[in-house]
Motif scaffolding. Structure first.
Motif, PDB file in Angstrom:
ATOM      1  N   VAL A 154       0.828  -1.201   0.000  1.00 34.36           N
ATOM      2  CA  VAL A 154       0.000   0.000   0.000  1.00 34.36           C
ATOM      3  C   VAL A 154       0.864   1.254   0.000  1.00 34.36           C
ATOM      4  CG1 VAL A 154      -1.757   1.301   1.257  1.00 34.36           C
ATOM      5  CG2 VAL A 154      -1.953  -1.184   1.054  1.00 34.36           C
ATOM      6  N   ASN A 155       1.972   1.242   0.725  1.00 34.78           N
ATOM      7  CA  ASN A 155       2.885   2.385   0.676  1.00 34.78           C
ATOM      8  C   ASN A 155       3.403   2.612  -0.735  1.00 34.78           C
ATOM      9  OD1 ASN A 155       2.845   3.339   3.308  1.00 34.78           O
ATOM     10  ND2 ASN A 155       4.550   2.085   4.001  1.00 34.78           N
ATOM     11  N   ASP A 156       3.739   1.524  -1.429  1.00 33.06           N
ATOM     12  CA  ASP A 156       4.243   1.656  -2.798  1.00 33.06           C
ATOM     13  C   ASP A 156       3.179   2.208  -3.745  1.00 33.06           C
ATOM     14  OD1 ASP A 156       6.706   0.682  -2.071  1.00 33.06           O
ATOM     15  OD2 ASP A 156       6.362  -1.356  -2.803  1.00 33.06           O
ATOM     16  N   ALA A 157       1.926   1.819  -3.516  1.00 30.97           N
ATOM     17  CA  ALA A 157       0.852   2.210  -4.432  1.00 30.97           C
ATOM     18  C   ALA A 157       0.311   3.605  -4.162  1.00 30.97           C
ATOM     19  CB  ALA A 157      -0.290   1.198  -4.335  1.00 30.97           C
ATOM     20  N   THR A 158       0.310   4.008  -2.903  1.00 26.21           N
ATOM     21  CA  THR A 158      -0.322   5.276  -2.521  1.00 26.21           C
ATOM     22  C   THR A 158       0.458   6.474  -3.050  1.00 26.21           C
ATOM     23  OG1 THR A 158      -1.228   4.275  -0.518  1.00 26.21           O
ATOM     24  CG2 THR A 158      -1.083   6.686  -0.577  1.00 26.21           C
ATOM     25  N   MET A 159      -0.266   7.413  -3.662  1.00 23.57           N
ATOM     26  CA  MET A 159       0.362   8.651  -4.112  1.00 23.57           C
ATOM     27  C   MET A 159       0.038   9.783  -3.145  1.00 23.57           C
ATOM     28  SD  MET A 159       0.324   9.020  -8.255  1.00 23.57           S
ATOM     29  CE  MET A 159       1.069  10.650  -8.066  1.00 23.57           C
ATOM     30  N   VAL A 160       1.066  10.507  -2.766  1.00 25.00           N
ATOM     31  CA  VAL A 160       0.903  11.670  -1.897  1.00 25.00           C
ATOM     32  C   VAL A 160       1.193  12.910  -2.734  1.00 25.00           C
ATOM     33  CG1 VAL A 160       1.736  12.886   0.139  1.00 25.00           C
ATOM     34  CG2 VAL A 160       1.538  10.387   0.170  1.00 25.00           C
ATOM     35  N   THR A 161       0.172  13.736  -2.888  1.00 27.34           N
ATOM     36  CA  THR A 161       0.275  14.940  -3.709  1.00 27.34           C
ATOM     37  C   THR A 161       0.020  16.166  -2.846  1.00 27.34           C
ATOM     38  OG1 THR A 161      -0.462  13.774  -5.700  1.00 27.34           O
ATOM     39  CG2 THR A 161      -0.703  16.171  -5.680  1.00 27.34           C
ATOM     40  N   VAL A 162       0.908  17.137  -2.942  1.00 28.35           N
ATOM     41  CA  VAL A 162       0.732  18.385  -2.205  1.00 28.35           C
ATOM     42  C   VAL A 162       0.429  19.502  -3.195  1.00 28.35           C
ATOM     43  CG1 VAL A 162       2.216  17.669  -0.294  1.00 28.35           C
ATOM     44  CG2 VAL A 162       3.227  18.880  -2.225  1.00 28.35           C
ATOM     45  N   MET A 163      -0.525  20.342  -2.818  1.00 26.13           N
ATOM     46  CA  MET A 163      -0.908  21.446  -3.706  1.00 26.13           C
ATOM     47  C   MET A 163      -0.193  22.729  -3.327  1.00 26.13           C
ATOM     48  SD  MET A 163      -4.881  21.118  -4.850  1.00 26.13           S
ATOM     49  CE  MET A 163      -4.536  22.274  -6.194  1.00 26.13           C
ATOM     50  N   LEU A 164       0.329  23.390  -4.341  1.00 28.86           N
ATOM     51  CA  LEU A 164       0.993  24.670  -4.189  1.00 28.86           C
ATOM     52  C   LEU A 164       0.052  25.729  -4.731  1.00 28.86           C
ATOM     53  CD1 LEU A 164       4.687  25.424  -5.130  1.00 28.86           C
ATOM     54  CD2 LEU A 164       2.859  26.930  -5.893  1.00 28.86           C
ATOM     55  N   GLU A 165      -0.360  26.668  -3.853  1.00 29.75           N
ATOM     56  CA  GLU A 165      -1.386  27.635  -4.252  1.00 29.75           C
ATOM     57  C   GLU A 165      -1.096  29.050  -3.764  1.00 29.75           C
ATOM     58  OE1 GLU A 165      -5.492  25.566  -3.934  1.00 29.75           O
ATOM     59  OE2 GLU A 165      -4.217  24.526  -2.469  1.00 29.75           O
ATOM     60  N   VAL A 182       6.717  12.492  -0.602  1.00 36.82           N
ATOM     61  CA  VAL A 182       5.878  13.297  -1.495  1.00 36.82           C
ATOM     62  C   VAL A 182       6.140  12.819  -2.921  1.00 36.82           C
ATOM     63  CG1 VAL A 182       5.510  15.584  -2.499  1.00 36.82           C
ATOM     64  CG2 VAL A 182       5.740  15.334  -0.023  1.00 36.82           C
ATOM     65  N   ASP A 183       5.073  12.484  -3.638  1.00 34.76           N
ATOM     66  CA  ASP A 183       5.211  12.014  -5.013  1.00 34.76           C
ATOM     67  C   ASP A 183       5.066  13.137  -6.033  1.00 34.76           C
ATOM     68  OD1 ASP A 183       5.323   8.996  -4.738  1.00 34.76           O
ATOM     69  OD2 ASP A 183       3.476   9.412  -3.644  1.00 34.76           O
ATOM     70  N   MET A 184       4.156  14.063  -5.760  1.00 33.71           N
ATOM     71  CA  MET A 184       3.837  15.066  -6.778  1.00 33.71           C
ATOM     72  C   MET A 184       3.525  16.419  -6.145  1.00 33.71           C
ATOM     73  SD  MET A 184       1.155  14.758  -9.965  1.00 33.71           S
ATOM     74  CE  MET A 184      -0.321  14.494  -8.983  1.00 33.71           C
ATOM     75  N   VAL A 185       3.959  17.467  -6.843  1.00 40.06           N
ATOM     76  CA  VAL A 185       3.594  18.842  -6.513  1.00 40.06           C
ATOM     77  C   VAL A 185       2.580  19.293  -7.559  1.00 40.06           C
ATOM     78  CG1 VAL A 185       4.392  21.221  -6.303  1.00 40.06           C
ATOM     79  CG2 VAL A 185       5.808  19.351  -5.427  1.00 40.06           C
ATOM     80  N   PHE A 186       1.415  19.671  -7.101  1.00 39.99           N
ATOM     81  CA  PHE A 186       0.285  20.014  -7.974  1.00 39.99           C
ATOM     82  C   PHE A 186       0.013  21.507  -7.819  1.00 39.99           C
ATOM     83  CE2 PHE A 186      -4.519  18.800  -8.594  1.00 39.99           C
ATOM     84  CZ  PHE A 186      -4.539  19.500  -9.793  1.00 39.99           C
ATOM     85  N   VAL A 187       0.162  22.261  -8.907  1.00 35.43           N
ATOM     86  CA  VAL A 187      -0.010  23.710  -8.847  1.00 35.43           C
ATOM     87  C   VAL A 187      -1.459  24.067  -9.157  1.00 35.43           C
ATOM     88  CG1 VAL A 187       0.772  25.947  -9.696  1.00 35.43           C
ATOM     89  CG2 VAL A 187       2.354  23.999  -9.657  1.00 35.43           C
ATOM     90  N   GLY A 188      -2.112  24.705  -8.207  1.00 35.06           N
ATOM     91  CA  GLY A 188      -3.446  25.254  -8.442  1.00 35.06           C
ATOM     92  C   GLY A 188      -3.283  26.651  -9.001  1.00 35.06           C
TER      93      GLY A 188
END
Length: 280
Positions: A154-165, A182-188
């Motif tokens: 589950v750790n391998d599969a789970t994606m952690v995305t943080v939003m930069l706003e 942290v897998d991804m930085v998502f820009v709003g």
């Protein structure tokens, strides 16, 4: 001796995250945001439309967690990777969203590395975090497996995305992108433009400079980049896909419904008007 025959295969199948695989292969992921649909049918709509992913938006909707979980489970069964954008990552929202069936969370309004570390702590099992163990997970079809294997898979599969706003988040971007887990930085982009005092101008040079900074920083840190709020600007969006943004939020289910129904009404209205004019 393995007391659980086929465990590796079963866990791999149950926890497969096709979005994570596509991102790792340098592909572009198209995602639909769910703010209106309440039933599993919306997952089938997203699949039929050709999306790779959907995320249920609990920040900007009145959808409850039970319905969000049902949508996530339907999406998973269709091979569509489901995420949930939590309303408030500071409480219990992250663990509950993942326990409901999301294959990852999107955390809004992240501004510091401390924020990002706290989100990772809540989203990942030991030894990567402190997510509380649930005795039955819908993601696993309620099957029982050894806890160590579950945590790892589950750790391998789970994606952690943080939003930069916000501009504050931009100032702390390097530290945020360096946070393990942290897998991804998502820009709003829309909220970022508002914080910059140029609301809605997602093509403004300052927004462009910010996006360039995010793409370059995340490339160095080995993190994926997502973009939201720019689906209505295809020419601008193409620049950032070419630059390295891979996860694209393409719009909301409600927005698609409004746009499609408005277009249909306009077209039929034009036909009706022409017919009426011929009979005058």
């Amino acid at each position: 001796m393995n007391d659980y025959p086929g465990i590796e295969m079963n866990l791999a199948q149950l926890t497969r995250n096709s979005v994570k695989e596509k991102l790792s292969a340098k592909g572009t992921v198209l995602s639909m945001t769910v703010t209106f649909g309440r039933g599993s049918e919306i997952a089938r709509v997203a699949k039929a439309a050709g999306f790779d992913s959907l995320y249920v938006d609990l920040e900007h909707s009145t959808i409850d967690l039970r319905d969000a979980g049902q949508i996530c489970l339907a999406a998973q069964e269709l091979g569509l990777t489901p995420f949930i954008r939590v309303a408030d990552w500071r409480g219990a929202d992250i663990g509950r969203a993942l326990d409901a069936g999301a294959m990852g969370i999107i955390a809004p309004h992240v501004e510091t590395a401390e924020d990002a570390r706290e989100i990772v702590r809540q989203a990942r099992y030991f030894p990567l975090g402190e997510r509380s163990a649930s005795p039955q997970l819908p993601l696993l079809g309620y099957r029982q497996f050894p806890v160590d294997d579950v945590f790892r898979a589950v750790n391998d599969a789970t994606m952690v995305t943080v939003m930069l706003e916000s501009e504050r988040a931009l100032d702390n971007l390097e530290a945020i992108a360096d946070v393990d887990g942290v897998d991804m930085v998502f820009v709003g982009t829309y909220d970022l433009s508002m914080d910059m005092g140029i609301p809605g101008d997602v093509c403004h040079p300052r927004v462009r400079s910010a996006l360039r900074h995010v793409v370059e920083t995340c490339r160095r840190a080995g993190k994926f980049v997502g973009i939201g709020g720019m689906a209505g600007q295809p020419d601008e969006l193409s620049i950032w896909i070419a630059a390295g943004a891979q996860f694209i939020s393409c719009g909301t289910d409600l927005g698609f419904l409004i746009k499609g129904s408005t277009l249909a009404a306009q077209r039929i209205g034009e036909i009706s008007s022409k017919v009426e004019q011929r009979h005058e």
